[in-house]
Design an enzyme around this catalytic site. Structure first.
Site, short mmCIF file in Angstrom:
data_model
loop_
_atom_site.label_atom_id
_atom_site.label_comp_id
_atom_site.label_asym_id
_atom_site.label_seq_id
_atom_site.Cartn_x
_atom_site.Cartn_y
_atom_site.Cartn_z
CB SER A 261 -12.33 7.30 -9.04
OG SER A 261 -13.28 6.71 -9.91
CE LYS A 262 -15.05 15.30 -11.96
NZ LYS A 262 -15.57 14.84 -13.22
NE ARG A 263 -13.98 4.69 -15.45
CZ ARG A 263 -14.58 4.51 -16.61
NH1 ARG A 263 -14.68 5.49 -17.47
NH2 ARG A 263 -15.10 3.34 -16.93
CG ASP A 266 -17.72 12.13 -13.95
OD1 ASP A 266 -18.27 12.92 -13.14
OD2 ASP A 266 -16.61 12.31 -14.46
#
Ligand code: GLU
Length: 520
Positions: A261-263, A266
């Site tokens: 995921s994008k998380r 990040d």
């Protein structure tokens, strides 16, 4: 039969790296088989359309060298197909299914559908779906008389067209990667094909286009596998031959469990989008592989290996070599762990393989602006110290190339060039800064001052050798002290080349400063 494949992204935001891999695999497969690669923008959902997303897709593919062979969109022969430009034609296909008894008009309001859901939930039904069981209680062309249907349509009542799934059958198809997929039709619902605004849903537009565009192989992400049985059934209902399917494995988190995921990106401090993206609605930005310093060859190579392998030990592949080696049969079913360390490794390999001349171009653009724009660890890099003319930049590339992962690090990891040391690594001072070092460096300064030739690595090394010999000191014993005096630390790239880049004046200045600071 000649191979025709398509990449069919929806322009709902920046293209995810998983989408880039899908495009790459389609491209490799098309090229390998002498086929055609189409780009089709699936933009029928106007609510989710994000301005700039299509341009972003095109720029990403172009950057990576994923070439599109065919499109007929507005803007020229290579503009992609766009479903929004084809929207008028989908309705007739939905109506064709109605005529064949494979679809029907449904007039239910949102409230009525909600009420149906609630009724089913209260009755403890597994899934609250519009299907063969529930359709008989709803307001549609199966329950209304033909006159009433015409009347409602005539007076402009909103309606959708739904597929009429025959629940008493098994749907089977052989996916190239997953082998046999078998699903009972009773698990499918009567999906909407044409929405009340007259626009097709994804399912209708996708199948109609794949058919009309003569797509032979549908290669797409695993998240579309649940839709595939419906698609197979739709081909049957239309009486069309279905393409072959290949559903690519999921991209997994770096630790290997769960979908990337994008998380995760990040948290891990790495990009999952090919290019820097600025969201036009929120203004937020997301980092991109390109801007982070990944080379396109490295990203392509990395992505190719996320789900596929050549079955040999070879890891470095050019695009042409990938085309040659690629086959759908060597794609694995299991999810592919997104190991960013591996992406960095590929980057290092491709960076190392570049000539100094190639690298100097990117360095040039970095130092091109005002020097103060370049920072490292929050501190501006002082680009005034060394001469940044072309020949010196080439030397900086040569000095740093083997030691960095990203091109920008040629600058940011070379701060010892731009800033004379303020402090000196303590452990090295303790172990190497002694009377011999002071004596040798003192003498070296004098010898350098009288040295008249070109200030080149070999020459400064020869002077250093002569100085230490004359002083009766073993060169090896005072080498690290010299490095300490010039750079402030006990390790680093080729010291003689470092001195050549710094130039005579700067080197003498640094040596004098070290003697001053370290011996007082
Ligand atoms: N528009 C779909 C997407 O965004 C296409 C899926 C497919 O390839 O069928 O991925």
């Amino acid at each position: 039969m000649s191979v025709r494949v398509r990449f069919a992204p929806s322009p709902t935001g920046p293209l995810h790296i998983g989408g880039v891999r899908t495009a790459l695999y389609n491209y490799l497969f098309a090229r390998k088989n002498g086929g055609k690669m189409l780009l089709r923008i699936e933009d029928t959902d106007q609510n989710r359309y994000v301005p700039g997303a299509e341009e972003y897709i095109l720029e990403s593919l172009q950057w990576l060298g994923i070439e599109i062979d065919e499109g007929q969109g507005v803007g020229g022969p290579h503009a992609p197909y766009r479903q929004s430009e084809r929207k008028a034609m989908y309705r007739q296909y939905a109506e064709q299914l109605i005529t064949a008894g494979k679809a029907y008009y449904a007039f239910d309001t949102a409230d009525e559908i909600e009420a149906m859901r609630q009724r089913l939930e209260e009755a403890g039904a597994d899934a609250a779906q519009y299907n063969a069981i529930t359709r008989v209680q709803m307001t549609n062309s199966l329950t209304l008389s033909a006159e009433e249907v015409q009347q409602r349509i005539g007076k402009g009542d909103p309606y959708v067209i739904r597929i009429k799934i025959d629940p008493k059958q098994e749907i089977r198809f052989k996916d190239i990667i997953r082998e046999w997929v078998v699903v009972h039709a009773s698990t499918l619902d009567d999906k909407v094909l044409l929405k009340s605004d007259g626009m097709p849903t994804y399912h209708l537009a996708n199948i109609v286009d794949d058919h009309l565009m003569g797509i032979t192989h549908v290669i797409r992400g695993e998240e579309w596998l649940p839709s595939a049985p419906l698609h197979v059934l739709m081909y049957q209902y239309f009486g069309w031959e279905a393409p072959q399917f290949a559903h690519l494995p999921l991209l997994l988190k770096p630790e290997g469990n769960g979908k990337l995921s994008k998380r995760d990106a990040d948290l891990g401090g790495f990009p999952i989008f090919p290019l820097l993206w600025q969201d036009p609605n929120t203004g937020t930005t997301a980092r991109g592989f390109r801007e982070d310093g990944y080379l396109k060859e490295a990203l392509v190579n990395f992505l190719a290996f996320l789900g596929w392998n050549p079955g040999t030990e070879q890891e470095l592949f050019t695009m042409d070599e990938l085309i040659e080696a690629f086959s759908l049969e060597r794609i694995h079913k299991a999810g592919a762990r997104f190991d960013i360390a591996k992406a960095k490794w590929f980057n290092q390999q491709y960076l190392k393989a570049k000539s100094d001349e190639e690298l100097v171009d990117s360095l040039q653009s970095m130092v091109g602006g005002s020097g103060a724009e370049q920072t490292h660890n929050g501190k501006p890099i002082n680009l005034q110290t060394v001469n940044l003319k072309q020949d010196n930049l080439l030397k900086i590339c040569r000095l740093m190339k083997d030691r960095v992962t990203f091109p920008q690090e040629i600058l940011t990891e070379a701060t010892f060039l731009f800033d004379a040391p303020d402090t000196y690594e303590e452990a090295v001072v303790t172990s190497k800064w002694n009377a011999d070092a002071v004596k040798a460096i003192g003498a070296y300064i004098e010898d350098l001052k009288t040295y008249e030739g070109d200030f080149l690595a070999d020459a400064v090394k020869a002077v250093w050798a002569a100085t230490t010999e004359r002083e009766g000191i073993k060169m090896g014993k005072v080498m690290q002290a010299l490095r300490l005096a010039v750079t402030g630390v006990g390790h680093g790239p080729d010291l003689m080349l470092t001195m050549e880049i710094l130039g005579k004046e700067e080197v003498i200045k640094r040596l004098e400063k070290a003697l001053d600071v370290l011996t007082s």
